[in-house]
Design a protein around this motif. Structure first.
Motif, PDB file in Angstrom:
ATOM      1  N   VAL A 153      -4.157  10.846 -34.680  1.00 29.31           N
ATOM      2  CA  VAL A 153      -5.030  11.814 -34.008  1.00 29.31           C
ATOM      3  C   VAL A 153      -5.630  11.215 -32.747  1.00 29.31           C
ATOM      4  N   ALA A 154      -6.123   9.972 -32.834  1.00 31.32           N
ATOM      5  CA  ALA A 154      -6.724   9.304 -31.679  1.00 31.32           C
ATOM      6  C   ALA A 154      -5.701   9.120 -30.557  1.00 31.32           C
ATOM      7  N   THR A 155      -4.485   8.729 -30.919  1.00 22.29           N
ATOM      8  CA  THR A 155      -3.433   8.547 -29.918  1.00 22.29           C
ATOM      9  C   THR A 155      -3.071   9.880 -29.255  1.00 22.29           C
ATOM     10  N   ALA A 156      -2.991  10.934 -30.080  1.00 19.41           N
ATOM     11  CA  ALA A 156      -2.671  12.259 -29.543  1.00 19.41           C
ATOM     12  C   ALA A 156      -3.745  12.731 -28.566  1.00 19.41           C
ATOM     13  N   MET A 157      -5.007  12.443 -28.887  1.00 20.39           N
ATOM     14  CA  MET A 157      -6.110  12.849 -28.003  1.00 20.39           C
ATOM     15  C   MET A 157      -6.071  12.073 -26.689  1.00 20.39           C
ATOM     16  N   LEU A 158      -5.793  10.768 -26.765  1.00 21.76           N
ATOM     17  CA  LEU A 158      -5.746   9.943 -25.562  1.00 21.76           C
ATOM     18  C   LEU A 158      -4.588  10.351 -24.655  1.00 21.76           C
ATOM     19  N   VAL A 175       0.303  16.513 -36.148  1.00 19.74           N
ATOM     20  CA  VAL A 175       0.040  15.318 -36.952  1.00 19.74           C
ATOM     21  C   VAL A 175       0.479  15.579 -38.394  1.00 19.74           C
ATOM     22  N   GLN A 176       1.243  14.628 -38.952  1.00 23.75           N
ATOM     23  CA  GLN A 176       1.721  14.764 -40.326  1.00 23.75           C
ATOM     24  C   GLN A 176       0.694  14.160 -41.285  1.00 23.75           C
ATOM     25  N   TRP A 177       0.110  14.992 -42.112  1.00 19.44           N
ATOM     26  CA  TRP A 177      -0.896  14.528 -43.063  1.00 19.44           C
ATOM     27  C   TRP A 177      -0.225  14.020 -44.336  1.00 19.44           C
ATOM     28  N   PRO A 178      -0.599  12.815 -44.804  1.00 21.57           N
ATOM     29  CA  PRO A 178       0.019  12.253 -46.024  1.00 21.57           C
ATOM     30  C   PRO A 178      -0.591  12.849 -47.295  1.00 21.57           C
ATOM     31  N   TRP A 179      -0.253  14.116 -47.578  1.00 22.67           N
ATOM     32  CA  TRP A 179      -0.850  14.807 -48.719  1.00 22.67           C
ATOM     33  C   TRP A 179      -0.524  14.144 -50.050  1.00 22.67           C
ATOM     34  N   ALA A 236      -2.149   3.337 -45.893  1.00 21.79           N
ATOM     35  CA  ALA A 236      -1.387   4.453 -45.323  1.00 21.79           C
ATOM     36  C   ALA A 236      -2.287   5.555 -44.778  1.00 21.79           C
ATOM     37  N   LEU A 237      -3.500   5.681 -45.328  1.00 15.18           N
ATOM     38  CA  LEU A 237      -4.421   6.713 -44.856  1.00 15.18           C
ATOM     39  C   LEU A 237      -4.766   6.551 -43.373  1.00 15.18           C
TER      40      LEU A 237
END
Length: 315
Positions: free
Chosen positions: A213-218, A225-229, A205-206
């Protein structure tokens, strides 16, 4: 009005029965499916919100029943396997989507959901890909249907193939979409399968974060981005459970109770997920996205099972 009230009461009875420990995860899911396929859900939005929160809280509680050394070992070994599995699933998923002429966004969401962690990955990637409500609904519906099948089918296959608990936990973590179903299948198979499956699945899941993040940058997307805290909190819980009882023995009972509470919570989550699958959901999914999801899932499950059974993948 009376019928609506009766359906709502049945819904709450299902939650209570699932939380009571009287039924296991597969039966809770089956009960939820019967409810969802035969009745009109009285609280669909509230049910989705509750299942999301309850899943994360239950996973954290399960951490209180884990040994830190086992968590680190399984997580470190599983991280490599999950990286290979994710690359394989994403590549094959995109290929299947093109062959079946599934919409690009929908195809990618189904591929990401299969490769990483089902509904959570789809929820994280949806805003980045600017997916509309229909694309999100179809992708989530496909993944949830296959999750339900996996929870009921995987333990049966594992027993028939005489997989060890470690082998089964690893297979479930690599091949089942959502954390809740991985935990449900692992809990049915045994304590070691539960520990291995939960830890490796969380390592898988990490990958939501770097991929999103990579997809958002591209795509130059500004979506958050939702971080799985909750994965970090799970690790903290495992640390506390591994070391605190050495100095405060009286806490051992508390941690064991929290772990049992986590299992009960996940059983409720599976009931809630089952209630969210209705006849309209199945109709909305459509044949092509469903074929992509089924084909990709069978490929991932089959290859990972073969590699584990042959000894190519082991902890």
């Amino acid at each position: 009005m009376l019928e609506d009230e009766m359906v709502r009461n049945l819904f709450f009875v299902g939650i209570i029965v699932s939380a009571s420990g009287l039924i296991g995860p597969p039966f809770a899911l089956a009960l939820g499916l019967v409810f969802g396929l035969t009745l009109v859900h009285p609280l669909p939005a509230e049910s989705r919100q509750l299942s999301k929160f309850l899943l994360q809280a239950a996973v954290v509680c399960l951490g209180f029943g884990m040994n830190l050394r086992e968590v680190v070992h399984a997580g470190r070994s599983g991280f490599v396997y999950t990286a290979i599995s994710i690359a394989f699933a994403l590549t094959l998923g995109v290929l299947f989507g093109k062959l079946l002429q599934v919409g690009k966004t929908q195809s990618l969401l189904i591929s990401v959901g299969t490769a990483i962690c089902g509904g959570s990955a789809i929820a994280a990637m949806g805003p980045v890909l600017e997916a509309n409500e229909e694309e999100m609904a179809v992708s989530l519906g496909t993944v949830f249907v296959l999750n339900s099948v996996a929870l009921l089918l995987f333990p049966f296959i594992g027993l028939r193939l005489h997989l060890s608990q470690t082998q089964f936990g690893l297979w479930a973590a690599l091949a089942i979409h959502d954390t809740s179903s991985v935990v449900g299948a692992g809990a049915k198979y045994g304590a070691t399968a539960l520990a291995v499956g939960t830890t490796v699945k969380l390592a898988r899941a990490l990958w939501i974060v770097p991929l999103t993040v990579a997809t958002a940058m591209l795509r130059k997307s500004k979506a958050k981005v939702q971080w799985p805290w909750f994965i970090l909190y799970f690790c903290v819980a495992a640390v506390l459970a591994s070391y605190v009882p050495r100095f405060l023995p009286q806490t051992a009972g508390l941690f064991a109770g929290l772990s049992r509470l986590g299992r009960s919570g996940l059983t409720v989550v599976l009931f809630l997920i089952g209630t969210g699958i209705s006849r309209s959901t199945l109709r909305q999914v459509g044949i092509r996205p469903l074929l992509q999801g089924v084909g990709l899932w069978i490929a991932v499950a089959g290859v990972s099972l073969w590699a584990i059974h042959a000894g190519w993948i082991a902890l």
